[in-house]
Design a protein around this motif. Sequence first.
Motif, short mmCIF file in Angstrom:
data_model
loop_
_atom_site.label_atom_id
_atom_site.label_comp_id
_atom_site.label_asym_id
_atom_site.label_seq_id
_atom_site.Cartn_x
_atom_site.Cartn_y
_atom_site.Cartn_z
N ASN A 121 -11.16 -3.43 9.12
CA ASN A 121 -12.44 -3.84 8.56
C ASN A 121 -13.48 -2.72 8.74
O ASN A 121 -13.74 -2.29 9.86
CB ASN A 121 -12.93 -5.10 9.26
CG ASN A 121 -14.10 -5.75 8.54
OD1 ASN A 121 -14.92 -5.09 7.91
ND2 ASN A 121 -14.21 -7.07 8.66
N PRO A 122 -14.08 -2.23 7.66
CA PRO A 122 -15.06 -1.13 7.78
C PRO A 122 -16.26 -1.50 8.66
O PRO A 122 -16.91 -0.61 9.23
CB PRO A 122 -15.48 -0.86 6.33
CG PRO A 122 -15.11 -2.09 5.57
CD PRO A 122 -13.89 -2.63 6.26
N HIS A 136 -0.14 -2.07 3.36
CA HIS A 136 -0.54 -2.40 1.99
C HIS A 136 -2.03 -2.74 1.90
O HIS A 136 -2.54 -3.57 2.66
CB HIS A 136 0.28 -3.59 1.48
CG HIS A 136 0.02 -3.96 0.05
ND1 HIS A 136 0.14 -3.08 -1.00
CD2 HIS A 136 -0.39 -5.15 -0.49
CE1 HIS A 136 -0.15 -3.69 -2.12
NE2 HIS A 136 -0.49 -4.94 -1.85
N ASN A 137 -2.73 -2.05 1.03
CA ASN A 137 -4.16 -2.23 0.73
C ASN A 137 -5.11 -1.76 1.84
O ASN A 137 -6.33 -1.92 1.71
CB ASN A 137 -4.48 -3.69 0.41
CG ASN A 137 -3.90 -4.14 -0.91
OD1 ASN A 137 -3.68 -3.35 -1.81
ND2 ASN A 137 -3.63 -5.44 -1.03
N LYS A 143 -12.35 1.16 2.61
CA LYS A 143 -13.42 1.69 1.75
C LYS A 143 -14.31 0.59 1.19
O LYS A 143 -15.25 0.88 0.44
CB LYS A 143 -12.80 2.49 0.61
CG LYS A 143 -12.08 3.75 1.07
CD LYS A 143 -11.38 4.44 -0.08
CE LYS A 143 -10.61 5.66 0.40
NZ LYS A 143 -9.85 6.33 -0.70
N GLY A 144 -14.04 -0.65 1.57
CA GLY A 144 -14.85 -1.76 1.11
C GLY A 144 -14.56 -2.21 -0.31
O GLY A 144 -15.32 -2.99 -0.89
N SER A 149 -8.87 -9.88 3.82
CA SER A 149 -7.80 -10.85 3.60
C SER A 149 -6.68 -10.30 2.73
O SER A 149 -5.57 -10.86 2.69
CB SER A 149 -8.36 -12.13 2.97
OG SER A 149 -8.99 -11.84 1.72
N SER A 150 -6.95 -9.20 2.02
CA SER A 150 -5.94 -8.62 1.15
C SER A 150 -5.04 -7.62 1.89
O SER A 150 -4.09 -7.09 1.30
CB SER A 150 -6.61 -7.91 -0.04
OG SER A 150 -7.36 -6.79 0.39
#
Length: 539
Positions: A121-122, A136-137, A143-144, A149-150
């Motif tokens: 989390n940024p 993944h992701n 980078k926001g 959750s993804s």
Amino acid sequence: MKKKSLSVLALTALSTLGLAACGNQNSAGTKNVVNMSEPSNLLTLDQSKLVDQVSDVTLNNSNQGLLVMTKDSKVVPGVAKSYQVSKDGKTYTFNLRHSKWSNGTPVTAKDFVYGFQRSVNPKTAAAYQYLFDDVHNAQSVDKGKMPVSSLGVKAEGDYKFVVHLDKPATYFKYVATMPPTYPQNENEVNKYGSGYATNSSKQLYNGAFQVKGWNGTNDNWKLVKNPYYWDKKNTKLSTMNFSVAKDPQTALDQYQSGNLDEMQLSGKSQVSSFKGNSEYHARKEAGTYYLEMNQKKVPALRNVNVRKALSLAINRKELTNNVLGNGSVPAKGFVASDMAKYKGKDFADDAYVSSAVQSNLDQAKKLFAKGMKEVGQSKLSLSLLSDDSSDAKSMTEFLQNELQKLPGLKVNDVNVPAKVATTRTEKGDFDVTVDAWIADFPDPVSFMSLMTTDNGYNHGGWSNQQYDNLMHQATNIDANNYNKRWSDMVEAQKLMLNDQAIVPLYQLVSPQVLKNRVQGVNYYPSGGNYDFRYVHTNN
């Protein structure tokens, strides 16, 4: 991929400031109580915000991740009693044991999901977010561009945790041993908000020990046996006392009087007085000191013969034996030795290029003259940047004398506070700088990725398309074929060293003395270094 970088001062602190007189003298010699030193203050108990080695060692012993690092670059079950990797190398499924937090509540797969998400989390601003780049992701989340959750992690019931990667990463098993991937209790984080893990009472522990007595700024704390640890029957120590002091002689007095069970030696005199003693341990770290040459700023340093001449002019044995005197050894290359092996062969030996790390002044003078002629110069003036610690000054003075043996070369030492040196290095405001690197985990990629063209830690601006291609193959095309992946990186290091992209100097060794009464210390050269789970005393 970025890795953990330690400045010269940070590494020097491990050997010159890393001395502590343990304050709990009443416990000296007590069975299953050990008095330890640390090189500097504990900074955080937040798994996601770890930035320093002391916090790393502390979290490594008070909390536990999916897997646990051991000697010889092996991992063993931690909270995960077993795990499986899919054939394509992109999915890791961890089967969790029924373990508990230090408040008696269960550690579940949801705690790992939350821990991974919080570290990426940024808003957390985790220094080690890059460890999750292959998940993944993860990069989009960081980078926001996508919600946390993804992120490619999920809980399948309470005791199955699944991680999906974008590409195979054979070293992910090592990442799964590191604090930023540890489970985190969401209720505990929400309960304390910004105060979470800022002192020992605002954190939960699922490891062999609990941290006690740390208020966030004090110089002493304890590791106390955790009664809820899943393997508590094999944890023998009841208490480990830690305290920080910065006077080497005071620490030595405490050690020799028996009030301290461990200390890191400082300087040639202390090291020489213990060599040959059964209490002496030369802890070889997966850390390499090297010179970076700024090819963007200094045109002459773009010439390979000039770069090779600088390397050949330096007598590394004299540097390690007579200047440092702390047990450190001449570097075999960029990747540290005794860190990564394949089919019984050390990477440092497999990718060895003798000409890149040997001393030959006559050859150095010939190459320097040839290189200077090629760049159309008769003289060259270089600044040598480093921090202003006493050890760093001694080293740069030695390097200055060695390099100025090359006719026409003038070297000016620039010793500044560590933060200033780091800032200048990162901005490219240097000619030549003394840099250092300690691997996060025992895989060559922890070093090798630094020298790709677009890596932020490639401060000298060396660029080679063939090198970039080899590293792309190692981390993408051949990522799931360890034999080819290893060969890719061996070829890449040989290419880099033959082009003298950097000047390897020495591999860091931290000289330690440890009382013979203390047994079972598990040391490994990368990451958190020390595992105290099975330490015991013989009195």
